[in-house]
Design a protein around this motif. Structure first.
Motif, PDB file in Angstrom:
ATOM      1  N   SER A  82       2.969 -22.097  26.528  1.00  0.00           N
ATOM      2  CA  SER A  82       1.915 -23.104  26.394  1.00  0.00           C
ATOM      3  C   SER A  82       2.492 -24.515  26.520  1.00  0.00           C
ATOM      4  O   SER A  82       1.918 -25.370  27.208  1.00  0.00           O
ATOM      5  N   ASP A  85       2.996 -25.433  30.027  1.00  0.00           N
ATOM      6  CA  ASP A  85       1.773 -25.277  30.833  1.00  0.00           C
ATOM      7  C   ASP A  85       1.812 -24.059  31.748  1.00  0.00           C
ATOM      8  O   ASP A  85       1.234 -24.069  32.828  1.00  0.00           O
ATOM      9  N   SER A  88      -2.698 -21.329  29.323  1.00  0.00           N
ATOM     10  CA  SER A  88      -3.586 -22.128  28.488  1.00  0.00           C
ATOM     11  C   SER A  88      -4.058 -21.238  27.349  1.00  0.00           C
ATOM     12  O   SER A  88      -4.653 -20.182  27.601  1.00  0.00           O
ATOM     13  N   LEU A  89      -3.781 -21.658  26.136  1.00  0.00           N
ATOM     14  CA  LEU A  89      -4.174 -20.844  24.974  1.00  0.00           C
ATOM     15  C   LEU A  89      -5.690 -20.742  24.831  1.00  0.00           C
ATOM     16  O   LEU A  89      -6.193 -19.885  24.110  1.00  0.00           O
ATOM     17  N   ASP A  90      -6.409 -21.592  25.528  1.00  0.00           N
ATOM     18  CA  ASP A  90      -7.880 -21.556  25.497  1.00  0.00           C
ATOM     19  C   ASP A  90      -8.444 -20.442  26.369  1.00  0.00           C
ATOM     20  O   ASP A  90      -9.619 -20.101  26.243  1.00  0.00           O
ATOM     21  N   LYS A  91      -7.641 -19.908  27.264  1.00  0.00           N
ATOM     22  CA  LYS A  91      -8.106 -18.874  28.187  1.00  0.00           C
ATOM     23  C   LYS A  91      -7.590 -17.511  27.729  1.00  0.00           C
ATOM     24  O   LYS A  91      -6.415 -17.182  27.885  1.00  0.00           O
ATOM     25  N   ALA A  92      -8.483 -16.736  27.165  1.00  0.00           N
ATOM     26  CA  ALA A  92      -8.109 -15.435  26.597  1.00  0.00           C
ATOM     27  C   ALA A  92      -7.497 -14.509  27.642  1.00  0.00           C
ATOM     28  O   ALA A  92      -6.557 -13.757  27.342  1.00  0.00           O
ATOM     29  N   GLU A  94      -5.685 -15.294  30.308  1.00  0.00           N
ATOM     30  CA  GLU A  94      -4.300 -15.692  30.557  1.00  0.00           C
ATOM     31  C   GLU A  94      -3.384 -15.230  29.421  1.00  0.00           C
ATOM     32  O   GLU A  94      -2.300 -14.706  29.667  1.00  0.00           O
TER      33      GLU A  94
END
Length: 135
Positions: A82, A85, A88-92, A94
Motif C-alpha cells: 500500500s 501504491d 489500494s486498500l480501498d479495493k477489496a 486488489e
C-alpha cells in the motif's frame, strides 16, 4: 533464517507477474520497483524470527506461531504494498488477489523448506546408518 530469501524473491516476482496480468496489464516497473521486490522478500523473511525458541516447540505452540506468523507477514506485506501504491486498500479485489499471491508464495516457501529439511534428515540418517550399522 535467510535461506528462503531467494525462494521468496522468485515467488514475489512470479506473484507480481500474475497480479499485474490479472489486474494491471499495462504496469511498468522501474529500478526502484526492483529494489522494492528485493526489500519485500527480505521483509517476508523477517517474521521467521517468530519461530525462534531456545526449546523445541510443542505442536500447539508451533501451530499458534504459524498463525501469528501468517498474520504478521500479511500485515507487513500489505503495509508495504500500500505504501508503494502497488495496491489500494480501498479495493477489496486488489487486496484479495494480493493476499492470495502472498498465500501462494507462503505455501511454496513451506514446501521448499520441507523438501530441504527432508533431504537433510535423509542425509543424516544415511550417515548414522553407515557409522553404526556397518560394524
Amino acid at each position: 533464517m535467510f535461506r528462503s530469501f531467494f525462494v521468496i524473491t522468485t515467488g514475489v516476482v512470479a506473484s507480481m507477474y500474475l497480479y499485474c496480468a490479472l489486474l494491471s496489464p499495462g504496469a511498468v516497473f522501474t529500478v526502484k520497483d526492483i529494489g522494492r521486490i528485493l526489500l519485500m522478500a527480505f521483509v517476508g523473511d523477517l517474521p521467521l524470527l517468530l519461530f525462534w525458541s531456545r526449546r523445541e516447540l510443542s505442536k500447539r505452540r508451533y501451530f499458534i506461531r504459524r498463525i501469528v506468523h501468517m498474520a504478521v507477514l500479511a500485515l507487513l506485506l500489505l503495509y508495504f504494498a500500500s505504501l508503494w501504491d502497488w495496491i489500494s486498500l480501498d479495493k477489496a479485489g486488489e487486496v484479495a488477489v494480493f493476499l492470495l499471491c502472498v498465500l501462494a508464495v507462503y505455501v511454496i516457501v513451506m514446501f521448499v523448506a520441507v523438501l530441504r529439511d527432508k533431504k537433510l534428515s535423509d542425509r543424516m540418517n544415511r550417515k548414522l546408518k553407515e557409522r553404526y550399522h556397518t560394524r
